[in-house]
Design a protein around this motif. Structure first.
Motif: not given
Lengths: 112, 114
Positions: B76-100
């Motif tokens: 994940l990228r952002k060229p210029s962050v702001q104070w309002s970007d303060t947060a928790e960031y989660f990456c998620a993956v789902t195999p596309s051939n099995t459910g969700n």
């Protein structure tokens, strides 16, 4: 449009008790998934239901069960609560079986 | 078993700094990839997603992510962050051939200092 709603917001139980958590998906969404999020961790998959059928189950004991109703709302039940079950329980809905998931605010369960 | 790794647990940046958060996954098949954000006191919100096509995807609030299949990464990228970007960031993956079933990383806590 209303997002995913969950009830209750907070819940305190004692060890050995049973709890039922409820989730209403976004209107038109037919899939509901449940996740457990322990403090400092990412959400862990518990169940997915689609069109009232179980489509997936995560690595959780049989004390955890769920169901989906004809209106696509869902309940998560946990029996014989343990201290380690204390967590934020998230519900997510999606339009279909394999779509982007939209999360609710969660139910904070504390087991004493 | 599938797993998702977010190597940066806590990141502190000054406003206007550039951001890059790493995400690697272990799954050999076709996957769908997501970044979610959780602002303080709020629920998980979708930032962006990749299903197929252009590996560089743009999301809300100026965020973008690049899928590099050979590296099993979706940073994940952002060229210029702001104070309002303060947060928790989660990456998620789902195999596309099995459910969700979504597999989440442990999250990266971002603090932006004004």
């Amino acid at each position: 449009d209303a997002g995913v709603t969950q009830s209750p917001t907070h819940l305190i139980k004692t060890r050995g008790q049973q709890v039922t958590l409820r989730c209403s998906p976004i209107s038109g969404h037919k899939s509901v998934s449940w996740y457990q999020q322990v403090l400092g961790q990412g959400p862990q998959f518990i169940f997915q239901y689609y069109e009232k059928e179980e489509r997936g189950r995560g690595n959780f004991p049989d004390r955890f069960s769920a169901r989906q109703f004809p209106n696509y709302s869902s309940e998560l039940n946990v029996n014989a609560l343990l201290l380690g079950d204390s967590a934020l329980y998230l519900c997510a809905s999606s339009p279909g079986d394999r779509d982007t998931q939209y999360f609710g605010p969660g139910t904070r369960l504390t087991v004493l | 078993a599938q797993s998702v790794s977010q190597h940066n647990h806590h990141v502190i940046l000054s406003e206007a700094a550039s951001l890059e958060l790493g995400c690697n996954y272990s799954y050999g098949g076709t996957v769908n990839l997501f970044w979610y954000v959780q602002y303080p006191g709020q629920h998980l919100q979708l930032l962006l997603k990749y299903f197929s096509g252009d590996p560089l995807v743009k999301g809300i609030k100026g965020f973008e992510a690049e899928f590099i299949k050979s590296k099993f990464s979706f940073n994940l990228r952002k060229p210029s962050v702001q104070w309002s970007d303060t947060a928790e960031y989660f990456c998620a993956v789902t195999p596309s051939n099995t459910g969700n079933q979504f597999y989440f990383g442990t999250g990266t806590s971002l603090t932006v200092i004004p």
